[in-house]
Design a protein around this motif. Structure first.
Motif, mmCIF file in Angstrom:
data_model
loop_
_atom_site.group_PDB
_atom_site.id
_atom_site.type_symbol
_atom_site.label_atom_id
_atom_site.label_comp_id
_atom_site.label_asym_id
_atom_site.label_seq_id
_atom_site.Cartn_x
_atom_site.Cartn_y
_atom_site.Cartn_z
ATOM 1 N N PHE A 51 5.712 -5.819 -9.441
ATOM 2 C CA PHE A 51 6.229 -5.627 -8.260
ATOM 3 C C PHE A 51 5.721 -6.325 -7.091
ATOM 4 C CE2 PHE A 51 6.921 -1.921 -10.629
ATOM 5 C CZ PHE A 51 8.169 -1.396 -10.602
ATOM 6 N N SER A 52 6.494 -7.321 -6.593
ATOM 7 C CA SER A 52 5.689 -8.348 -5.605
ATOM 8 C C SER A 52 6.600 -8.412 -4.305
ATOM 9 C CB SER A 52 5.652 -9.514 -6.182
ATOM 10 O OG SER A 52 6.725 -10.099 -6.784
ATOM 11 N N TRP A 100 0.839 -1.240 -0.017
ATOM 12 C CA TRP A 100 -0.161 0.010 -0.014
ATOM 13 C C TRP A 100 0.889 1.178 0.031
ATOM 14 C CZ3 TRP A 100 -4.751 0.080 -1.556
ATOM 15 C CH2 TRP A 100 -5.382 -1.117 -1.401
ATOM 16 N N HIS A 101 2.096 1.084 0.637
ATOM 17 C CA HIS A 101 2.769 2.450 0.800
ATOM 18 C C HIS A 101 3.465 2.418 -0.626
ATOM 19 C CE1 HIS A 101 6.024 5.046 1.914
ATOM 20 N NE2 HIS A 101 7.028 4.381 1.469
ATOM 21 N N PHE A 102 3.908 1.524 -1.564
ATOM 22 C CA PHE A 102 4.192 1.668 -2.762
ATOM 23 C C PHE A 102 3.347 2.088 -3.656
ATOM 24 C CE2 PHE A 102 4.715 -0.299 -6.908
ATOM 25 C CZ PHE A 102 6.037 0.231 -7.107
ATOM 26 N N TYR A 103 1.950 1.515 -3.598
ATOM 27 C CA TYR A 103 0.909 1.882 -4.569
ATOM 28 C C TYR A 103 0.356 3.437 -4.276
ATOM 29 C CZ TYR A 103 -3.933 2.343 -6.010
ATOM 30 O OH TYR A 103 -5.209 2.821 -6.699
ATOM 31 N N ASP A 104 0.326 3.874 -3.012
ATOM 32 C CA ASP A 104 -0.270 5.219 -2.791
ATOM 33 C C ASP A 104 0.947 6.252 -3.561
ATOM 34 O OD1 ASP A 104 -2.380 4.454 -1.435
ATOM 35 O OD2 ASP A 104 -1.327 4.420 0.453
ATOM 36 N N GLN A 105 2.165 5.950 -3.605
ATOM 37 C CA GLN A 105 3.035 7.027 -3.946
ATOM 38 C C GLN A 105 3.189 6.757 -5.679
ATOM 39 O OE1 GLN A 105 5.123 9.120 -2.248
ATOM 40 N NE2 GLN A 105 3.712 8.555 -0.548
ATOM 41 N N VAL A 106 3.268 5.509 -6.199
ATOM 42 C CA VAL A 106 3.494 5.498 -7.535
ATOM 43 C C VAL A 106 2.037 5.748 -8.489
ATOM 44 C CG1 VAL A 106 5.323 3.684 -7.070
ATOM 45 C CG2 VAL A 106 2.906 2.836 -7.665
ATOM 46 N N LYS A 107 1.106 5.631 -7.838
ATOM 47 C CA LYS A 107 -0.363 5.780 -8.769
ATOM 48 C C LYS A 107 -0.321 7.415 -9.207
ATOM 49 C CE LYS A 107 -3.297 6.862 -4.762
ATOM 50 N NZ LYS A 107 -4.532 6.370 -4.067
ATOM 51 N N GLN A 147 13.207 3.544 -2.052
ATOM 52 C CA GLN A 147 14.018 3.623 -3.130
ATOM 53 C C GLN A 147 13.447 3.213 -4.490
ATOM 54 O OE1 GLN A 147 18.246 1.878 -2.183
ATOM 55 N NE2 GLN A 147 17.460 1.762 -0.115
ATOM 56 N N VAL A 148 12.768 2.411 -4.560
ATOM 57 C CA VAL A 148 12.244 1.915 -5.579
ATOM 58 C C VAL A 148 11.121 3.069 -6.115
ATOM 59 C CG1 VAL A 148 10.597 0.062 -6.794
ATOM 60 C CG2 VAL A 148 12.163 -0.525 -5.140
ATOM 61 N N ILE A 149 10.398 3.681 -5.305
ATOM 62 C CA ILE A 149 9.473 4.860 -5.494
ATOM 63 C C ILE A 149 10.380 6.065 -6.229
ATOM 64 C CG2 ILE A 149 8.100 6.780 -4.812
ATOM 65 C CD1 ILE A 149 7.213 4.322 -2.656
ATOM 66 N N LEU A 150 11.358 6.183 -5.614
ATOM 67 C CA LEU A 150 12.302 7.323 -6.264
ATOM 68 C C LEU A 150 12.901 6.838 -7.504
ATOM 69 C CD1 LEU A 150 13.565 10.092 -5.804
ATOM 70 C CD2 LEU A 150 15.649 8.544 -4.826
ATOM 71 N N ALA A 151 13.172 5.843 -7.815
ATOM 72 C CA ALA A 151 13.885 5.315 -9.179
ATOM 73 C C ALA A 151 12.594 5.345 -9.994
ATOM 74 C CB ALA A 151 13.952 3.888 -9.062
#
Length: 380
Positions: free
Chosen positions: A354-355, A279-286, A367-371
């Motif tokens: 991304f899993s 959810w942290h990843f999704y909320d940022q990358v969307k 780091q992945v979000i930043l990338a």
């Protein structure tokens, strides 16, 4: 290196799994093939892991747990072992090729196949199961969680449908076993197929299936069994009936250690950690310009998977850039889920998946979000 390809296999294993496999390699003989200490040690290890899995999935009897090499083998045994020409089967567009290809093969041999369609978010309508019923319907075969979108099917709800119509429920739990609790009796699951090398955190080459007590499944293989060697036919007693040849005792030792580890940590804690990262990843990358995320994120219960694309770039280009420039490992392409990609409209582009696993950290995800933000900015 940041490893986010856990839906394919969990590369980072608990230390106890590595130790168990290493110890087994140095001490284990062939289970059921002798009365010496090395053989007996293998037999005890196999039985102990069978007991743990029976408890883990709430099976009626440890004999109903069969070991295989992976969920693909389990699904082939299940599909080819219960279906006959003239039977009708219902499945969904969410399925992996390990379900679809055996069904297509059986279709050529005379079974009838209905595939429930999904919407553009990757969801199905449960009413479609009811509407697809025929007098010759034998089974519903479906995944518990999509390996592409992370969307889940409510297996307990499907189980009530199959029980109502007195048909079989065969479940592919490749993406959910080890993350979500599965109670085969409460969910009315007749056959559960699972693999050991994903969220169960075991070695590759391990997997298995639960088969409801009293349900006969034709064996896919026959041969050495360690018992009834003078019989022309393979033994019919479970689990030997479906376990021809030498088992992967070393891997099973590791799988047993993995089950212990999951129970010690607590499946709820594992799910909470992985879900939090997702959810942290999704909320940022969307919110990143040019990023398209696939799947339904309106509900909280879903597999720890996020699949996306960046602008109109092929998924392989984005995945390669993440690996080469940032040392981030993901999975691009079709993910062996052709009907799901067709439903999403991503047949040509594929998707970058991304899993997440229990061993990933929030710092890694940042780091992945930043990338991804940098890649999006560079390609505006």
């Amino acid at each position: 290196m940041i490893y986010l390809d856990n839906a394919a296999t969990t590369m980072q294993k608990p230390d106890c799994v590595v130790c168990a496999v290493t110890k087994a390699l140095c001490s284990m003989g062939n289970a059921g093939r002798g009365a010496h200490d090395a053989s007996l040690h293998a037999s005890r290890t196999v039985f102990d892991t069978r007991m743990k899995l029976a408890e883990f999935f709430n099976a009626e009897n440890p004999k109903q747990i069969v070991f295989t090499a992976n969920s693909t083998e389990s699904l082939n045994i299940a599909i080819k072992g219960v279906l006959n020409p003239g039977d009708h089967v219902i499945t969904t567009e969410l399925e992996h090729n390990s379900v679809l290809r055996p069904l297509y093969e059986m279709e050529e041999k005379g079974i009838e196949l209905t595939i429930i369609k999904s919407d553009r978010q990757g969801n199905i309508r449960y009413e479609d199961f009811e509407d697809s019923m025929r007098s010759n319907t034998k089974a519903i075969i479906c995944t518990h969680g999509s390996n592409l979108t992370g969307n889940m099917i409510d297996i307990e709800k499907v189980g009530k449908i199959t029980k109502k119509h007195s048909i079989l429920l065969i479940v592919d739990a490749s993406q959910t076993a080890g993350v979500f609790p599965i109670d085969v009796q409460r969910m009315h699951i007749d056959i559960l197929c699972f693999t050991g090398h994903k969220s169960l955190m075991g070695p590759q080459g391990t997997g298995g299936m639960y088969i409801r007590e009293g349900l006969h499944v034709r064996p896919l293989l026959c041969g050495g069994s360690g018992i009834k060697s003078y019989s022309k036919k393979h033994p019919e007693e479970m689990p030997t009936a479906l376990e021809a040849g030498t088992l992967n005792g070393h891997g099973i030792a590791g799988l047993g250690a993995a089950i212990e580890y999951i129970q010690k940590i607590g499946i709820e804690n594992i799910r909470k950690h992985e879900s939090g990262l997702m959810w942290h990843f999704y909320d940022q990358v969307k919110e990143i310009p040019g990023v398209t995320v696939y799947g339904d994120f309106t509900g909280k219960e879903r597999c720890p998977i996020v699949s996306l694309n960046l602008m109109d770039y092929y998924s392989s280009e984005v995945s390669d850039a993440l690996a080469v420039q940032y040392d981030i490992f993901t999975r691009p392409g079709a993910h062996c889920a052709p009907l799901m990609h067709k439903a999403l409209g991503t047949q040509e582009q594929g998707a970058v998946r991304f899993s997440f696993s229990y061993f990933n950290t929030e710092e890694e995800i940042d780091q992945v979000i930043l990338a991804l933000k940098e890649l999006a900015s560079d390609n505006e």
